[in-house]
Design a protein around this motif. Structure first.
Motif, PDB file in Angstrom:
ATOM      1  N   SER A 134      46.648  52.992  46.842  1.00 39.00           N
ATOM      2  CA  SER A 134      46.744  52.558  48.233  1.00 39.00           C
ATOM      3  C   SER A 134      47.763  51.431  48.355  1.00 39.00           C
ATOM      4  CB  SER A 134      45.379  52.097  48.735  1.00 39.00           C
ATOM      5  OG  SER A 134      45.075  50.803  48.249  1.00 39.00           O
ATOM      6  N   ALA A 135      47.938  50.960  49.583  1.00 41.98           N
ATOM      7  CA  ALA A 135      48.865  49.853  49.836  1.00 41.98           C
ATOM      8  C   ALA A 135      48.282  48.509  49.432  1.00 41.98           C
ATOM      9  CB  ALA A 135      49.235  49.829  51.322  1.00 41.98           C
ATOM     10  N   ALA A 136      47.026  48.480  49.002  1.00 41.69           N
ATOM     11  CA  ALA A 136      46.439  47.232  48.502  1.00 41.69           C
ATOM     12  C   ALA A 136      46.945  46.997  47.087  1.00 41.69           C
ATOM     13  CB  ALA A 136      44.919  47.314  48.512  1.00 41.69           C
ATOM     14  N   PRO A 137      47.684  45.912  46.833  1.00 41.74           N
ATOM     15  CA  PRO A 137      48.300  45.731  45.519  1.00 41.74           C
ATOM     16  C   PRO A 137      47.314  45.336  44.424  1.00 41.74           C
ATOM     17  CG  PRO A 137      48.767  43.840  46.916  1.00 41.74           C
ATOM     18  CD  PRO A 137      48.077  44.845  47.782  1.00 41.74           C
TER      19      PRO A 137
ATOM     20  N   ARG B 125      43.282  52.152  53.175  1.00 46.55           N
ATOM     21  CA  ARG B 125      43.303  53.441  53.880  1.00 46.55           C
ATOM     22  C   ARG B 125      44.698  54.053  53.933  1.00 46.55           C
ATOM     23  NH1 ARG B 125      40.293  50.054  57.890  1.00 46.55           N
ATOM     24  NH2 ARG B 125      38.086  50.254  57.336  1.00 46.55           N
ATOM     25  N   THR B 126      45.687  53.345  53.399  1.00 45.51           N
ATOM     26  CA  THR B 126      47.083  53.781  53.490  1.00 45.51           C
ATOM     27  C   THR B 126      47.688  53.893  52.105  1.00 45.51           C
ATOM     28  OG1 THR B 126      47.295  52.573  55.592  1.00 45.51           O
ATOM     29  CG2 THR B 126      49.330  53.255  54.495  1.00 45.51           C
ATOM     30  N   LEU B 127      48.442  54.956  51.856  1.00 44.60           N
ATOM     31  CA  LEU B 127      49.125  55.110  50.576  1.00 44.60           C
ATOM     32  C   LEU B 127      50.260  54.109  50.447  1.00 44.60           C
ATOM     33  CD1 LEU B 127      49.384  59.002  50.397  1.00 44.60           C
ATOM     34  CD2 LEU B 127      48.216  57.567  48.705  1.00 44.60           C
ATOM     35  N   CYS B 128      50.453  53.621  49.226  1.00 46.59           N
ATOM     36  CA  CYS B 128      51.649  52.820  48.989  1.00 46.59           C
ATOM     37  C   CYS B 128      52.873  53.735  49.064  1.00 46.59           C
ATOM     38  CB  CYS B 128      51.560  52.116  47.632  1.00 46.59           C
ATOM     39  SG  CYS B 128      51.708  53.191  46.191  1.00 46.59           S
ATOM     40  N   ASP B 129      54.029  53.146  49.238  1.00 47.12           N
ATOM     41  CA  ASP B 129      55.257  53.936  49.438  1.00 47.12           C
ATOM     42  C   ASP B 129      55.550  54.842  48.245  1.00 47.12           C
ATOM     43  OD1 ASP B 129      55.584  52.745  51.897  1.00 47.12           O
ATOM     44  OD2 ASP B 129      57.026  51.245  51.191  1.00 47.12           O
ATOM     45  N   ALA B 130      55.359  54.320  47.027  1.00 47.39           N
ATOM     46  CA  ALA B 130      55.672  55.111  45.835  1.00 47.39           C
ATOM     47  C   ALA B 130      54.767  56.335  45.730  1.00 47.39           C
ATOM     48  CB  ALA B 130      55.546  54.245  44.584  1.00 47.39           C
ATOM     49  N   SER B 131      53.476  56.160  45.996  1.00 48.08           N
ATOM     50  CA  SER B 131      52.546  57.289  45.921  1.00 48.08           C
ATOM     51  C   SER B 131      52.840  58.312  47.006  1.00 48.08           C
ATOM     52  CB  SER B 131      51.103  56.785  46.052  1.00 48.08           C
ATOM     53  OG  SER B 131      50.722  56.034  44.918  1.00 48.08           O
ATOM     54  N   ALA B 132      53.129  57.832  48.219  1.00 42.05           N
ATOM     55  CA  ALA B 132      53.449  58.752  49.306  1.00 42.05           C
ATOM     56  C   ALA B 132      54.680  59.583  48.973  1.00 42.05           C
ATOM     57  CB  ALA B 132      53.664  57.977  50.602  1.00 42.05           C
TER      58      ALA B 132
ATOM     59  N   ALA C 272      41.109  52.366  46.793  1.00 42.02           N
ATOM     60  CA  ALA C 272      41.075  53.376  47.847  1.00 42.02           C
ATOM     61  C   ALA C 272      39.846  53.245  48.742  1.00 42.02           C
ATOM     62  CB  ALA C 272      41.094  54.766  47.221  1.00 42.02           C
ATOM     63  N   ARG C 273      40.062  53.476  50.029  1.00 42.39           N
ATOM     64  CA  ARG C 273      39.006  53.676  51.008  1.00 42.39           C
ATOM     65  C   ARG C 273      38.946  55.171  51.351  1.00 42.39           C
ATOM     66  NH1 ARG C 273      36.033  48.777  51.807  1.00 42.39           N
ATOM     67  NH2 ARG C 273      37.493  47.110  51.224  1.00 42.39           N
ATOM     68  N   VAL C 274      37.897  55.574  52.054  1.00 34.60           N
ATOM     69  CA  VAL C 274      37.694  56.989  52.345  1.00 34.60           C
ATOM     70  C   VAL C 274      38.896  57.596  53.063  1.00 34.60           C
ATOM     71  CG1 VAL C 274      36.297  58.629  53.662  1.00 34.60           C
ATOM     72  CG2 VAL C 274      35.183  56.787  52.395  1.00 34.60           C
ATOM     73  N   ALA C 275      39.433  56.894  54.045  1.00 32.03           N
ATOM     74  CA  ALA C 275      40.506  57.442  54.873  1.00 32.03           C
ATOM     75  C   ALA C 275      41.810  57.647  54.109  1.00 32.03           C
ATOM     76  CB  ALA C 275      40.754  56.547  56.080  1.00 32.03           C
ATOM     77  N   LEU C 276      41.912  57.133  52.890  1.00 36.01           N
ATOM     78  CA  LEU C 276      43.120  57.396  52.100  1.00 36.01           C
ATOM     79  C   LEU C 276      43.287  58.895  51.881  1.00 36.01           C
ATOM     80  CD1 LEU C 276      45.348  55.680  50.591  1.00 36.01           C
ATOM     81  CD2 LEU C 276      44.091  56.228  48.497  1.00 36.01           C
ATOM     82  N   GLY C 277      42.178  59.616  51.822  1.00 34.94           N
ATOM     83  CA  GLY C 277      42.254  61.060  51.634  1.00 34.94           C
ATOM     84  C   GLY C 277      42.948  61.775  52.775  1.00 34.94           C
ATOM     85  N   ASP C 278      42.927  61.193  53.988  1.00 37.05           N
ATOM     86  CA  ASP C 278      43.583  61.842  55.123  1.00 37.05           C
ATOM     87  C   ASP C 278      45.087  61.931  54.902  1.00 37.05           C
ATOM     88  OD1 ASP C 278      41.103  62.003  56.317  1.00 37.05           O
ATOM     89  OD2 ASP C 278      41.374  60.213  57.528  1.00 37.05           O
TER      90      ASP C 278
END
Length: 267
Positions: free
Chosen positions: A78-81, A94-101, A159-165
């Motif tokens: 996620s975007a949480a470092p 809840r948001t992907l980091c740029d590299a993972s995306a 990760a939070r649940v919404a990361l899966g979206d």
């Protein structure tokens, strides 16, 4: 005369019921406080719950275990470092980091046929849960998924649940299932939650997903949880939705009454 010392503990008349539950009942009393043994047990459970929240997920070991069980895997973060940001900023989880995306988007671009189903194994608030239960649960479920096109299992951290979206949207999956460590309780530091979302995309609300909770041998066992998820997956594919519009009636199909320690929710 009886030389045996008198116990300082006043026993609770409900003591015989303790064998039926992990709840803290009938602990007895020593003066105005708890007896030493249950007090020490409480402190241990509290420490285990705190450890579960802060323990990092051993992603290398989880990848190895998943691959040994026959699953393809990939990483996501996620975007949480770090854990501190994850706990203080739920939105970042809840948001992907740029590299993972970017890496997931590149994989999707090389895939001609998008999968129907993608699993995300996430640390959430208990890496213990993901480590202990994800592989045996997925192994129990896979035997029921004949006819489903399944993508790689995504191992997600912070990760939070919404990361899966976001993951499901990038992979163009019809359904995403997030297996995530639930908030630890004082008797369950390793409870696994399972969330499924039809047509995942960023911005989905909790009302648009279903949850199966307390998946662990002491709660809802792997086979029972796999049965329930398989039912919900088939219904989601048939009705083209998840969430409050998708009701679970799988209990009526279960031949045996065992394994009722979990909960099924919508939203």
């Amino acid at each position: 005369m009886d030389d045996q010392p008198v116990s300082p503990v006043d026993e609770n008349p409900w003591d015989a019921l303790r064998r039926f539950t992990n709840a803290r009942i009938a602990l007895g009393r020593a003066g105005s406080s708890l007896p030493t043994a249950p007090l020490l047990a409480f402190n241990l459970s509290h420490a285990q719950a705190r450890d579960a929240v802060h323990q990092p997920l051993d992603t290398a070991a989880l990848h190895d275990a998943l691959r040994a069980a026959g699953f393809d895997t990939l990483d996501a973060q996620s975007a949480a470092p770090d854990r501190d940001h994850y706990l203080r900023r739920p939105d970042l989880g809840r948001t992907l980091c740029d590299a993972s995306a970017a890496s997931i988007a590149a994989l999707a671009a090389d895939t001609s046929e998008p999968p129907e189903l993608v699993f995300v194994v996430a640390d959430g608030l208990s890496a213990y849960a993901a480590t202990r239960h994800a592989v045996p649960f997925l192994t129990a479920l896979r035997a029921k998924l004949g006819g489903w096109s399944i993508g790689p299992v995504v191992v997600a951290t912070q990760a939070r649940v919404a990361l899966g979206d976001g993951i499901g949207e990038l992979l163009r999956a019809r359904i995403v299932v997030v297996l995530i460590g639930e908030r630890p309780g004082l008797s369950s530091p390793d409870s696994l939650g399972i969330y499924l979302t039809y047509e995942p995309r960023i911005g989905r609300s909790d009302a648009e997903r279903n949850c199966i909770s307390n998946v662990r041998p002491e709660g809802l066992g792997y086979e029972a949880a796999a049965f329930k998820l398989h039912y919900l997956l088939n219904e989601a594919r048939r009705l083209k939705l998840t969430g409050v519009g998708l009701k679970d009636h799988s209990d009526a199909l279960i031949a045996s009454p065992a394994q009722t320690g979990g909960a099924i929710e919508s939203g």
